[in-house]
Scaffold this active site. Structure first.
Site, PDB file in Angstrom:
ATOM      1  CD  GLU A  60       5.971   5.220   6.916  1.00 41.67           C
ATOM      2  OE1 GLU A  60       5.150   5.767   6.166  1.00 41.67           O
ATOM      3  OE2 GLU A  60       5.831   4.064   7.354  1.00 41.67           O
ATOM      4  CB  ALA A  91      -0.936  -0.002   1.205  1.00 38.89           C
ATOM      5  CG  HIS A  92       3.967   2.482   2.992  1.00 44.79           C
ATOM      6  ND1 HIS A  92       3.278   1.710   3.882  1.00 44.79           N
ATOM      7  CD2 HIS A  92       4.372   3.578   3.688  1.00 44.79           C
ATOM      8  CE1 HIS A  92       3.263   2.302   5.066  1.00 44.79           C
ATOM      9  NE2 HIS A  92       3.916   3.445   4.976  1.00 44.79           N
ATOM     10  CE  LYS A  93       6.800  -1.613  -5.765  1.00 46.41           C
ATOM     11  NZ  LYS A  93       6.963  -3.013  -6.130  1.00 46.41           N
TER      12      LYS A  93
END
Lengths: 201, 296
Positions: free
Chosen positions: A91, A37-39
């Protein structure tokens, strides 16, 4: 050590009040995001594509929950934190891009994140690893789920939470990192341990 | 009832027992750690862990959202019938547990990154077989969490360094792992055999209860010595500082090649889940780690 209770969206001014070792409880909107999901969120940002919700002032939870669907309603069964260091590569950019204020996970994060937190105004709240039912009890409802094609653990679960915590502020927005402090002490203890075991360094 | 159905039912119960109820020896070790912990941050973490264990039992939910990769150990009596059906039963039980307990879908294709959604996939759940005399079939489940798996290490040590090399290897593994494996941990240490064998031994050693030392007094002494050493690191519960980093060290070994000293350290998180049962030839089932009435 002070105890703070914040409601989302959390402002930069509020977040700057926190220091390491303080205890924080978050009420309002929290969303889960792990590696995938970060990616994807960062890819969307680069392409100028809108995200499912505005993340500014929210708390992001490094967590792959167990979720149950009954008719049309999702219920969180268990939702402890996952190891945050895996998200270290994303992050700092995530904080800069979306202005999230609280990163929740376990195991701490590194220099890059610590510096981004100091610059943009965000903190890292350590939640007890594995304490999945404690966490689930503070989650009042699932507002929505996005990117479910990534699988249940990697999807973005958008949650309504009430006094989610206790979160130990382990990285504050002033450049302090509790995990690094412990790490320094551990490094000092290493030689004592080698000596006790009769090992050469 | 035929073995396929019995084994499926038993394996399902074992998964459910394991993810909801910690074995008594682990609970006792955590309570002792809480009583003895002097660091405030560490004590807060242990309190949260103990509260969470109670809530999991009360609400009949998995204590940790990472219900792990499902690993089975089978002791198959050579005279037991239809042993070839057991793996099928274990797969069915795993699928059912995914929906009914529920446990988190944790089986991902490493090429497409697609999650199968039911905790099964090529070679998963993984089953370790051992053939023993008799007709009974003993099934043990080890739901193995990913956070603690990510810090497991295997090394080919220098034989000339002997036990000292091993001690350093284990201590360094704990130092390097830090907060990542959800301490307090249990360490399984495997020595000898070969690279793969050492890790197999290490992981299997995680099944030994914390209140049971190695039957060899010299190895038991080494387990205690390493335990005391790693608890001097100060990593503490969840890596926030404190004196409880490891709850127990379980060592086991095989003979080694003269030129090799394989060693492996398998980490388990505080949620050190395991459950076992024995199925007799007449179909009766004895649960070995949990009281059966714990499963509602």
């Amino acid at each position: 050590m002070a105890v703070y209770k914040f409601k989302t969206p959390i402002s930069e001014e509020e977040i700057r009040k926190l220091n390491v070792n303080d205890v924080l409880y978050v009420t309002g909107t929290m969303f889960t995001a792990r590696d995938q999901a970060h990616k994807r969120a960062l890819e969307y940002f680069k392409q100028g594509k809108p995200l499912p919700i505005d993340l500014e002032g929210l708390a992001v939870f490094h967590c792959g929950p167990i979720v149950k669907k009954k008719e049309d309603t999702w219920t969180i069964v268990a939702a402890g934190p996952t190891t945050s260091t895996r998200m270290e590569i994303f992050e700092d950019e995530f904080i800069r891009s979306f202005k999230v204020r609280v990163i929740i996970g376990k195991g701490g994060m590194g220099r890059r994140t610590t510096e981004a937190m100091a610059k943009c105004g965000a903190v890292y709240g350590a939640f007890t690893g594995g304490a999945a039912i404690l966490a689930a009890r503070a989650i009042k409802s699932v507002k929505s789920v996005e990117w479910l094609d990534l699988g249940m653990p990697e999807a973005m679960w958008i949650l309504d939470v009430e006094e989610f915590g206790p979160l130990t502020v382990a990285i504050d927005s002033h450049g302090n990192n509790l995990f690094e402090d412990v790490q320094r002490k551990v490094e000092e203890n290493k030689q004592r341990i080698y000596q006790k075991l009769g090992l050469s360094p | 009832m035929e073995i396929l159905n019995i084994a499926e039912k038993v394996a399902f119960n074992l998964i459910k027992q394991a993810v909801i109820y910690l074995p008594e020896d682990v609970k006792q070790a955590l309570r002792k750690a809480y009583a003895e912990e002097t660091s405030a941050a560490g004590k807060t973490q242990l309190k949260a862990i103990l509260d969470n264990i109670e809530f999991a039992e009360k609400y009949q939910a998995p204590m940790c959202q990472d219900t792990g990769t499902i690993i089975f150990y089978i002791k198959a009596g050579a005279k037991a019938k239809d042993l070839y059906k057991i793996e099928d039963a274990l797969i069915r039980a795993t699928r059912r547990a995914t929906v009914e307990v529920p446990i988190r879908p944790n089986a991902v294709n490493p090429f497409t990154q697609k999650n199968s959604g039911d905790n099964t996939g090529k070679l998963i759940p993984w089953t370790n077989w051992k053939v023993v005399p008799g007709e009974d079939i003993e099934i043990t489940v080890l739901p193995k969490g990913g956070g603690s798996e990510n810090v497991c290490v295997m090394g080919m040590l220098v034989p000339g360094e002997g036990i000292n090399g091993l001690k350093k290897f284990v201590v360094d593994a704990v130092l390097k792992a830090g907060a990542k494996p959800c301490p307090p941990n249990i360490l399984g240490v495997g020595i000898g055999g070969g690279s793969d064998i050492a890790m197999k031994i290490a992981k299997k050693a995680l099944l030994r209860p914390l209140n049971v030392s190695n039957p060899d007094p010299e190895i038991a002494k080494l387990e205690k010595e390493i335990l005391e050493a790693v608890n001097m690191t100060g990593i503490g519960p969840m890596g926030l500082g404190g004196k409880t980093t490891v709850l127990g060290v379980n060592i086991d070994y095989a003979y080694r090649h003269p030129a090799s000293y394989p060693a492996a350290v398998a980490f388990n998180c505080w949620a050190a889940r395991r459950a076992a049962a024995r199925i007799s030839a007449d179909g009766t089932v004895e649960y070995l780690t949990h009281k059966v009435d714990e499963v509602k």
